[in-house]
Design an enzyme around this catalytic site. Structure first.
Site, PDB file in Angstrom:
ATOM      1  N   LYS A  95     179.287  44.156  91.969  1.00 57.79           N
ATOM      2  CA  LYS A  95     180.649  43.835  91.531  1.00 57.79           C
ATOM      3  C   LYS A  95     180.976  42.373  91.805  1.00 57.79           C
ATOM      4  O   LYS A  95     180.866  41.889  92.926  1.00 57.79           O
ATOM      5  CB  LYS A  95     181.639  44.750  92.256  1.00 57.79           C
ATOM      6  N   CYS A 155     185.140  49.535  88.100  1.00 59.71           N
ATOM      7  CA  CYS A 155     186.510  49.841  88.508  1.00 59.71           C
ATOM      8  C   CYS A 155     187.519  48.804  88.026  1.00 59.71           C
ATOM      9  O   CYS A 155     187.670  48.578  86.833  1.00 59.71           O
ATOM     10  CB  CYS A 155     186.562  50.024  90.018  1.00 59.71           C
ATOM     11  N   GLU A 207     181.458  54.937  90.214  1.00 56.38           N
ATOM     12  CA  GLU A 207     181.478  54.109  91.423  1.00 56.38           C
ATOM     13  C   GLU A 207     181.514  55.036  92.643  1.00 56.38           C
ATOM     14  O   GLU A 207     182.228  56.024  92.663  1.00 56.38           O
ATOM     15  CB  GLU A 207     182.735  53.232  91.395  1.00 56.38           C
TER      16      GLU A 207
END
Length: 552
Positions: free
Chosen positions: A366, A423, A306
């Site tokens: 995301k 994440c 990321e």
């Protein structure tokens, strides 16, 4: 088999001790048996029949756990947000204390040891599940399950995900508390009535042995579950003398994926880690060229973390040229972590599959941006409490596309589907489950841990990646900007792990799997079941409590 009601002072003391003991069960301490002890201590601490007092007791238990567990939030922001986050999560434990006070008044739970243990476990896991969903989409950090990746109990993830694992831990923990209570009564009987009245103590000893035996059985029975164990996992040397990390190629159902991974590192740990975007990008380009020296043309994909490039290569020609050159050198597309800024406002946190000459051939945005970290709810109000909210200048938008990208086979035989979980999303079971149900054959967790310094945040995240590997039966790669990165087999074993704040590259041979585990097939049902049972228990407890009051 009831514990003696603790005094007010003792219950507060137990709450503090229990919270700290639970903290030691998680990385970096990683003493997983402490989770069972912590649950036992919490059960005793909540022994007073007073909802308001148990609200305070549960909250204190939660606060003493979450403050050290979430210390990385202090490292990345300042004191006030860290305390606020810990307090909000601790309030759920306080609410649990209130609910448990009412639930245990149900007539069928009175003086019933194993039933009490089961009811406590169901309610605890239901509150844990609610905490993972609300507010602002929830925050699943600190679930009992995450502490169990190295324990026999953790293998229950294959059967019922994190809900099943937490349920077994809570159940076994209360059984431990009940066993101790019976032993205490046995000692008191012998002390009060003398050694000549051993018969008074024997039943209590029997109850203690029974509760302890059942607790141990509950904790270890997941060992019989048929997780996909590998005989090939570990470091392997290629004929050319290069080292590759095998994540269980003998478990492959659809071939294997050869993936290179780059942990580029940053020059300045902490809040200033991404002040120089060009440095971060160049570090990951250099790592890709390092892979090209030994593996050019042999990899299916190169994995970046990321924010490996904070700049969007779709709108920044220099970045696009750099990616083209690196992808050409290594002979494989690169999964690049970047940011997109649409004209309508906001930003997306994306994983872009970049192919030389073609640009983006796969994209995932995301789905679950982190509240207060990637977007600020109630910004104008919270600014009155802390100016830290203005560090997030542009709120992140939630993506709506499925959590995967398709990687073309280097042999020209179709494509491989990679589940892309960015994440903190690794803590949200439903995103990983959706990826697998959509056909993901392997999991990739790009993450950026640079702003958390030398805390346990990255190792906590790796534990989650391992648990999700067990839950789904998929190999996984966690790839971080600064570490900790890791290669995980489908049964949760780590075959390669990097250090914090080091630059590193590695190659993994990942088994591609399509079979569906019971946990994935179950979907939301485990969470719905514990929630429904908790509602039934609560109604029974409230009605039972009202009936008891009328009789008196």
């Amino acid at each position: 088999m009831r514990l003696p009601e603790p005094s007010r002072l003792l219950s507060l003391f137990l709450a503090v001790v229990g919270g700290l003991v639970l903290w030691t069960a998680f990385p970096n301490a990683g003493v997983w048996p402490a989770a069972f002890v912590a649950v036992a201590v919490l059960y005793w601490a909540l022994g007073r029949d007073n909802a308001w007092w148990n609200l305070l007791t549960g909250f204190l238990f939660g606060l003493t756990f979450f403050l050290p567990h979430l210390w990385w939030a202090h490292e990345s922001t300042e004191t006030a947000p860290w305390i606020a986050m810990s307090a909000v999560e601790a309030l759920f434990l306080g609410a649990f204390g209130v609910l448990w006070t009412w639930v245990r008044r149900a007539p069928f739970l009175r003086r019933r040891g194993w039933r009490l243990a089961a009811a406590f476990a169901v309610l605890y896991v239901a509150v844990e599940q609610w905490r993972s969903e609300i507010p602002f989409g929830g925050f699943p950090w600190g679930r009992l399950a995450w502490a169990m990746v190295d324990a026999p109990t953790g293998r229950a993830a294959w059967l019922g995900g994190t809900v099943a694992v937490s349920l077994l831990v809570a159940f076994a923990g209360v059984l431990l508390a009940l066993a101790v209570a019976s032993l205490v009564r046995a000692v008191r009987n012998r002390t009060t009535h003398g050694t000549g009245h051993t018969s008074r103590a024997l039943p209590e000893v029997g109850r203690a042995v029974g509760a302890l035996a059942l607790g141990v059985a509950v904790a270890v029975v997941p060992l019989v579950l048929p997780l996909p164990a590998s005989a090939s996992a570990g470091p392997v040397e290629t004929p050319e003398g290069d080292e590759v990390y095998d994540a269980g190629s003998d478990l492959a159902e659809d071939g294997t994926l050869w993936a290179g991974a780059v942990q580029g590192n940053v020059g300045e740990p902490g809040l200033g880690a991404f002040a120089n975007r060009a440095e971060v990008l160049n570090n990951h380009l250099e790592g890709t060229y390092t892979l090209a020296e030994d593996f050019a043309g042999e990899l299916d994909v190169v994995l970046w973390p990321e924010n490996g490039s904070d700049l969007d290569p779709q709108t920044t020609p220099d970045v696009a040229r750099g990616l083209d050159a690196a992808a050409t050198a290594v002979g494989a597309p690169i999964l690049v972590g970047a940011q997109e800024f649409p004209e309508s406002g906001g930003r997306y946190n994306v994983s872009l599959l970049w192919q030389a000459g073609n640009g983006v051939i796969g994209r995932y945005a995301k789905q679950h941006p982190a509240p207060f970290g990637e977007y600020i709810p109630m910004r104008s109000f919270l600014r009155l409490l802390s100016d830290q909210v203005d560090r997030v200048t542009t709120d992140m938008i939630a993506g709506v596309n499925p959590p995967y990208v398709d990687v073309p086979s280097r042999l020209g035989q179709g494509y491989y589907r990679i589940g892309t979980i960015i994440c903190f999303e690794v803590a949200y079971d439903e995103i990983i489950r959706d990826a697998v149900l959509d056909g993901a054959q392997v999991l990739v967790v790009p993450t950026n841990n640079a702003s958390f310094g030398f805390t346990a945040e990255s190792t906590q995240q790796l534990a989650m990646s391992r648990m999700q590997a067990m839950t789904t039966g998929r190999a996984a790669v966690q790839i971080s900007t600064v570490g900790v990165s890791g290669v995980v087999t489908p049964d949760g074993t780590v075959v390669r792990r990097t250090g914090l704040f080091t630059d590193d590259v590695f190659v993994a041979n990942l088994p591609l799997r399509s079979s569906i585990t019971p946990a994935v097939a179950a979907g939301y049902w485990p969470g719905w079941v514990v929630g429904g049972l908790s509602f039934v228990l609560l109604v029974a407890g409230v009605v039972g409590g009202i009936g008891a009051c009328r009789r008196t």
